[in-house]
Write a protein that holds these residues in place. Structure first.
Motif, PDB file in Angstrom:
ATOM      1  N   ASN A 142      86.638  24.912  13.911  1.00  0.00           N
ATOM      2  CA  ASN A 142      87.811  25.687  13.578  1.00  0.00           C
ATOM      3  C   ASN A 142      88.083  26.384  14.267  1.00  0.00           C
ATOM      4  O   ASN A 142      89.051  27.072  15.388  1.00  0.00           O
ATOM      5  CB  ASN A 142      86.544  26.999  12.246  1.00  0.00           C
ATOM      6  CG  ASN A 142      85.968  26.511  11.365  1.00  0.00           C
ATOM      7  OD1 ASN A 142      86.525  25.542  10.953  1.00  0.00           O
ATOM      8  ND2 ASN A 142      85.201  27.208  10.833  1.00  0.00           N
TER       9      ASN A 142
ATOM     10  N   ARG B 153      89.943  25.267   8.600  1.00  0.00           N
ATOM     11  CA  ARG B 153      88.788  25.891   9.320  1.00  0.00           C
ATOM     12  C   ARG B 153      87.269  25.764   7.547  1.00  0.00           C
ATOM     13  O   ARG B 153      87.959  25.621   6.582  1.00  0.00           O
ATOM     14  CB  ARG B 153      88.946  26.757   7.951  1.00  0.00           C
ATOM     15  CG  ARG B 153      87.323  28.171   7.998  1.00  0.00           C
ATOM     16  CD  ARG B 153      87.749  29.846   8.121  1.00  0.00           C
ATOM     17  NE  ARG B 153      86.509  30.331   8.055  1.00  0.00           N
ATOM     18  CZ  ARG B 153      86.380  31.301   8.244  1.00  0.00           C
ATOM     19  NH1 ARG B 153      87.294  32.199   9.172  1.00  0.00           N
ATOM     20  NH2 ARG B 153      84.849  32.367   8.778  1.00  0.00           N
ATOM     21  N   ASP B 154      86.710  24.790   7.699  1.00  0.00           N
ATOM     22  CA  ASP B 154      85.166  24.678   7.568  1.00  0.00           C
ATOM     23  C   ASP B 154      85.464  23.333   6.187  1.00  0.00           C
ATOM     24  O   ASP B 154      85.561  23.315   4.450  1.00  0.00           O
ATOM     25  CB  ASP B 154      84.290  26.061   6.222  1.00  0.00           C
ATOM     26  CG  ASP B 154      83.511  26.805   7.379  1.00  0.00           C
ATOM     27  OD1 ASP B 154      83.257  26.053   8.714  1.00  0.00           O
ATOM     28  OD2 ASP B 154      83.709  27.824   7.368  1.00  0.00           O
TER      29      ASP B 154
ATOM     30  N   SER C 283      92.191  19.073   2.864  1.00  0.00           N
ATOM     31  CA  SER C 283      91.178  19.121   2.833  1.00  0.00           C
ATOM     32  C   SER C 283      90.687  18.291   4.114  1.00  0.00           C
ATOM     33  O   SER C 283      91.865  17.174   3.772  1.00  0.00           O
ATOM     34  CB  SER C 283      90.234  19.489   1.758  1.00  0.00           C
ATOM     35  OG  SER C 283      90.720  17.644   1.313  1.00  0.00           O
TER      36      SER C 283
END
Length: 121
Positions: free
Chosen positions: A3, A27-28, A43
């Motif tokens: 991240n 992030r994640d 994503s």
């Protein structure tokens, strides 16, 4: 992929003249970012990994938020949303991806991008 806040430098391939730079927050599994003319959201998924390296892939949508000041410069996306898919590798705080962007639903262009982690988030 760790991240963080990353710089990104994109070069178009296949004889198309074009490039861009900006920042991305990863992030994640969520990707958000942009630069002086475009912003992106998407994503990503991490695949096979070792201790500090591995593979990753993802998709993103890119939109133009500010027109170019030079009337003779024409964006490759023509002001329309463009969707992209990419895959690549990462190692420590750097990554490289190759991908394809679909412009206006009918023209595909290849690109290469390099990322460098700037900060933790």
């Amino acid at each position: 992929m760790k991240n963080g806040l990353y710089s990104i430098h994109i070069d178009m391939l296949d004889g198309v003249k074009g490039r861009d730079s900006g920042v991305l927050i990863l992030r994640d599994g969520v990707l958000l970012g942009g630069g002086p003319h475009f912003w992106s959201r998407g994503s990503y998924r991490v695949g096979e990994r070792g201790s500090n390296s591995g593979t990753w892939k993802g998709e993103l949508a890119t939109n133009q938020h500010t027109p170019y000041a030079d009337a003779y410069v024409r964006p490759l996306f023509g002001g329309q949303e463009a969707t992209s898919g990419f895959s690549g590798t990462y190692r420590d705080d750097e990554a490289e991806v190759f991908g394809t962007v679909l412009v206006a639903g009918h023209r595909s262009l290849s690109f290469r991008a390099t990322l460098k982690r700037l900060a933790d988030i």
